[in-house]
Design an enzyme around this catalytic site. Structure first.
Site, mmCIF file in Angstrom:
data_model
loop_
_atom_site.group_PDB
_atom_site.id
_atom_site.type_symbol
_atom_site.label_atom_id
_atom_site.label_comp_id
_atom_site.label_asym_id
_atom_site.label_seq_id
_atom_site.Cartn_x
_atom_site.Cartn_y
_atom_site.Cartn_z
ATOM 1 N N CYS A 2 0.853 -1.182 0.000
ATOM 2 C CA CYS A 2 0.000 0.000 0.000
ATOM 3 C C CYS A 2 0.893 1.237 0.000
ATOM 4 O O CYS A 2 1.882 1.277 0.739
ATOM 5 C CB CYS A 2 -0.888 -0.016 1.245
ATOM 6 S SG CYS A 2 -1.963 1.427 1.385
ATOM 7 N N LEU A 3 0.549 2.220 -0.805
ATOM 8 C CA LEU A 3 1.371 3.432 -0.878
ATOM 9 C C LEU A 3 1.374 4.192 0.445
ATOM 10 O O LEU A 3 2.258 5.013 0.678
ATOM 11 C CB LEU A 3 0.878 4.338 -2.011
ATOM 12 C CG LEU A 3 1.087 3.792 -3.431
ATOM 13 C CD1 LEU A 3 0.487 4.737 -4.460
ATOM 14 C CD2 LEU A 3 2.562 3.544 -3.723
HETATM 15 NI NI NI Z 1 -3.619 1.058 -0.051
#
Ligand code: NI
Length: 144
Positions: free
Chosen positions: A88-89
């Site tokens: 996830c960023l």
């Molecule tokens: Ni994410």
């Protein structure tokens, strides 16, 4: 277009339930365009509005076969199962195995408010479900 700051893990904004997006106006289009630029620059395959600090129900996904914009997405159906590594960023450098449905069908609106349905499988299904989770304050680490 502009690159926006990506909210990182630990910020409360990632834990909120987003509200429906009711306006399909220039402002939404600018945010969606900025989100796409931000996602590509970060080399991600998806990004949700709360990750740029906006508590509204929309997200984008591109697993390499084109950009999908999902406004007010709703899960119609899902089937099967897949387990794979997910990131996830908002949690840079972290990855974990997550089990999710193999196939999904989602109903959503486009940036102009037009309804559409999309079916996806494998990585694309995973990415769509990951981004939809963000709209309810759920992170992939909650599903590990
Ligand atoms: Ni994410």
């Amino acid at each position: 277009m502009a690159i926006r700051n990506i909210v990182k893990y630990g910020d409360d904004v990632l834990r909120k339930t987003c509200r429906s997006q009711l306006q399909f106006d220039k402002r939404l289009h600018v945010i969606l365009d900025d989100m796409a630029q931000t996602m590509y620059e970060a080399q991600g395959v998806g990004l949700a509005a709360p990750q740029v600090g906006i508590l509204r129900r929309f997200c984008i996904v591109d697993v390499g076969d084109g950009l999908i914009e999902l406004v007010n997405p709703v899960l119609v159906s899902s089937s099967g199962e897949q387990t794979d590594e997910e990131g996830c960023l908002s949690l840079p450098g972290k990855y974990a195995e997550v089990t999710r449905p193999m196939n999904v069908t989602v109903r959503a609106q486009d940036r102009f408010g037009k309804n559409f349905e999309i079916s996806a499988s494998e990585l694309k299904a995973r990415a769509i479900l990951h981004e939809m989770d963000h709209l309810d304050g759920i992170l992939y680490i909650d599903r590990v």
